[in-house]
Design a protein around this motif. Structure first.
Motif, PDB file in Angstrom:
ATOM      1  N   LYS A  11       0.953  -1.084   0.035  1.00  0.00           N
ATOM      2  CA  LYS A  11      -0.011   0.051  -0.106  1.00  0.00           C
ATOM      3  C   LYS A  11       0.853   1.244   0.070  1.00  0.00           C
ATOM      4  CE  LYS A  11      -1.099  -0.705   4.827  1.00  0.00           C
ATOM      5  NZ  LYS A  11      -1.846  -0.528   5.954  1.00  0.00           N
ATOM      6  N   ALA A  12       0.103   2.365  -0.455  1.00  0.00           N
ATOM      7  CA  ALA A  12       1.176   3.684  -0.485  1.00  0.00           C
ATOM      8  C   ALA A  12       0.083   4.688   0.238  1.00  0.00           C
ATOM      9  CB  ALA A  12       1.124   3.986  -1.985  1.00  0.00           C
ATOM     10  N   ALA A  13       1.013   5.414   0.929  1.00  0.00           N
ATOM     11  CA  ALA A  13       0.542   6.674   1.782  1.00  0.00           C
ATOM     12  C   ALA A  13       0.270   7.688   0.890  1.00  0.00           C
ATOM     13  CB  ALA A  13       1.753   6.976   2.696  1.00  0.00           C
ATOM     14  N   GLN A  14      -0.348   8.495   1.245  1.00  0.00           N
ATOM     15  CA  GLN A  14      -1.054   9.562   0.330  1.00  0.00           C
ATOM     16  C   GLN A  14      -0.467  10.885   0.547  1.00  0.00           C
ATOM     17  OE1 GLN A  14      -2.668   8.907  -2.533  1.00  0.00           O
ATOM     18  NE2 GLN A  14      -2.453   6.860  -2.055  1.00  0.00           N
ATOM     19  N   PRO A  15       0.519  11.588  -0.167  1.00  0.00           N
ATOM     20  CA  PRO A  15       1.115  12.740   0.404  1.00  0.00           C
ATOM     21  C   PRO A  15       0.032  13.946   0.046  1.00  0.00           C
ATOM     22  CG  PRO A  15       1.993  12.179  -1.530  1.00  0.00           C
ATOM     23  CD  PRO A  15       1.097  11.065  -1.173  1.00  0.00           C
ATOM     24  N   ALA A  16       0.436  15.300   0.528  1.00  0.00           N
ATOM     25  CA  ALA A  16      -0.135  16.256   0.031  1.00  0.00           C
ATOM     26  C   ALA A  16      -0.042  16.786  -1.212  1.00  0.00           C
ATOM     27  CB  ALA A  16       0.114  17.632   0.978  1.00  0.00           C
ATOM     28  N   PRO A  17      -1.045  17.141  -2.033  1.00  0.00           N
ATOM     29  CA  PRO A  17      -0.662  17.389  -3.488  1.00  0.00           C
ATOM     30  C   PRO A  17       0.208  18.532  -3.560  1.00  0.00           C
ATOM     31  CG  PRO A  17      -2.688  18.317  -2.885  1.00  0.00           C
ATOM     32  CD  PRO A  17      -2.242  17.471  -1.795  1.00  0.00           C
ATOM     33  N   SER A  18       0.944  18.359  -4.873  1.00  0.00           N
ATOM     34  CA  SER A  18       2.094  19.380  -5.089  1.00  0.00           C
ATOM     35  C   SER A  18       1.502  20.673  -5.772  1.00  0.00           C
ATOM     36  CB  SER A  18       3.038  18.802  -5.898  1.00  0.00           C
ATOM     37  OG  SER A  18       4.218  19.727  -6.373  1.00  0.00           O
ATOM     38  N   THR A  19       1.905  21.720  -5.483  1.00  0.00           N
ATOM     39  CA  THR A  19       1.193  22.799  -5.831  1.00  0.00           C
ATOM     40  C   THR A  19       2.196  23.341  -6.877  1.00  0.00           C
ATOM     41  OG1 THR A  19       2.373  24.140  -3.993  1.00  0.00           O
ATOM     42  CG2 THR A  19       0.101  23.458  -3.707  1.00  0.00           C
ATOM     43  N   SER A  20       3.238  22.745  -7.144  1.00  0.00           N
ATOM     44  CA  SER A  20       4.267  23.506  -8.097  1.00  0.00           C
ATOM     45  C   SER A  20       4.696  22.162  -9.128  1.00  0.00           C
ATOM     46  CB  SER A  20       5.562  24.044  -7.356  1.00  0.00           C
ATOM     47  OG  SER A  20       6.147  23.244  -6.559  1.00  0.00           O
ATOM     48  N   GLY A  21       3.958  21.633  -9.510  1.00  0.00           N
ATOM     49  CA  GLY A  21       4.419  20.498 -10.475  1.00  0.00           C
ATOM     50  C   GLY A  21       4.759  19.216  -9.726  1.00  0.00           C
ATOM     51  N   LYS A  22       5.342  18.408 -10.414  1.00  0.00           N
ATOM     52  CA  LYS A  22       5.828  16.957  -9.907  1.00  0.00           C
ATOM     53  C   LYS A  22       7.081  16.987  -9.062  1.00  0.00           C
ATOM     54  CE  LYS A  22       5.472  14.961 -13.973  1.00  0.00           C
ATOM     55  NZ  LYS A  22       5.471  13.722 -15.213  1.00  0.00           N
ATOM     56  N   VAL A  23       7.110  16.391  -7.808  1.00  0.00           N
ATOM     57  CA  VAL A  23       8.219  16.214  -7.132  1.00  0.00           C
ATOM     58  C   VAL A  23       8.626  14.946  -6.547  1.00  0.00           C
ATOM     59  CG1 VAL A  23       8.988  17.251  -4.892  1.00  0.00           C
ATOM     60  CG2 VAL A  23       7.560  18.569  -6.166  1.00  0.00           C
ATOM     61  N   VAL A  24       9.353  14.414  -6.753  1.00  0.00           N
ATOM     62  CA  VAL A  24       9.995  13.196  -5.996  1.00  0.00           C
ATOM     63  C   VAL A  24      10.971  13.431  -4.855  1.00  0.00           C
ATOM     64  CG1 VAL A  24      11.716  12.780  -7.680  1.00  0.00           C
ATOM     65  CG2 VAL A  24      10.767  10.866  -6.571  1.00  0.00           C
TER      66      VAL A  24
END
Length: 223
Positions: A11-24
């Protein structure tokens, strides 16, 4: 994971959505080790900052203090990953918070910085299902991060390309937190992992205590 059975990998935790594009966020568990300098060399060459979760029993090795300091000075975040990495001790015997406090204290003594983030060995579920432990963490202002992608690298000795394939097949969110370990096979494929995310348009994040967002399997917003 120290070649031990992963208790949470489906399973995967759900992070807060990015506000400035895709972040890893590339995160590395179980250091410091004899390989840490080589990991730092690759990250420096690629211009990438990352997050390390280090074990107390390794932090106590004085000969590794220089590489811990190097990681900190080069802009990587160093969080805690317990003293023992022993499931029974941490969760069944209730030593999780005490061990994390010890580990964070060691990091502070070595680097002069005071981190608040830890990663639970084997993940926060089922380990932190006990609300009493989570209450202690919240009181101590210790934050917890799991991951969104389990690379399974610890279990793929000699098969670095399988690590990359796993990551490619499970990358789907705007914000990804990738679980990696300080293993030879991971070091070998790390440049390819970085190149993959660059081609996918991701920027590389490094954890920041001030900009914390919840990322734990128990879905406890306090952590």
């Amino acid at each position: 994971m120290q070649n031990e059975k992963v208790l949470v990998n489906e399973k995967a935790a759900q992070p807060a959505p990015s506000t400035s594009g895709k972040v890893v966020y590339l995160t590395f568990d179980d250091g410091p080790s004899e390989l840490t300098n080589q990991f730092l060399d690759v990250l420096k060459e690629k211009g990438v900052k990352s997050t390390f979760f280090m074990q107390g029993r390794n932090l106590e090795r004085e000969k590794l203090h220089s590489v811990v300091k190097r990681a900190s000075l080069e802009g990587h975040y160093i969080g805690g990953h317990s003293m023992t990495h022993v499931y029974k001790t941490l969760y069944e015997e209730g030593q999780f918070v005490n061990e994390m406090k010890q580990t964070l204290s060691l990091i502070r003594d070595i680097t002069g910085k005071s981190p608040h983030l830890v990663r639970p060995p084997y993940g926060s579920a089922p380990g932190l299902a006990n609300k009493k432990i989570r209450d202690q963490l919240a009181e101590a202002k210790i934050k917890v991060w799991d991951w969104t992608i389990d690379s399974n690298d610890w279990n793929l000795s000699g098969r670095p390309q399988e690590i990359l394939t796993t990551i490619k097949n499970t990358t789907k969110r705007k914000t990804e937190v990738v679980l990696l370990h300080e293993k030879p096979q991971t070091l070998k494929v790390l440049p390819d992992i970085i190149d993959f995310y660059k081609k996918q348009g991701y920027t590389f994040g490094v954890y920041d205590d001030v900009k914390h967002f919840p990322l734990n399997f128990t879905k406890d917003e306090r952590l």
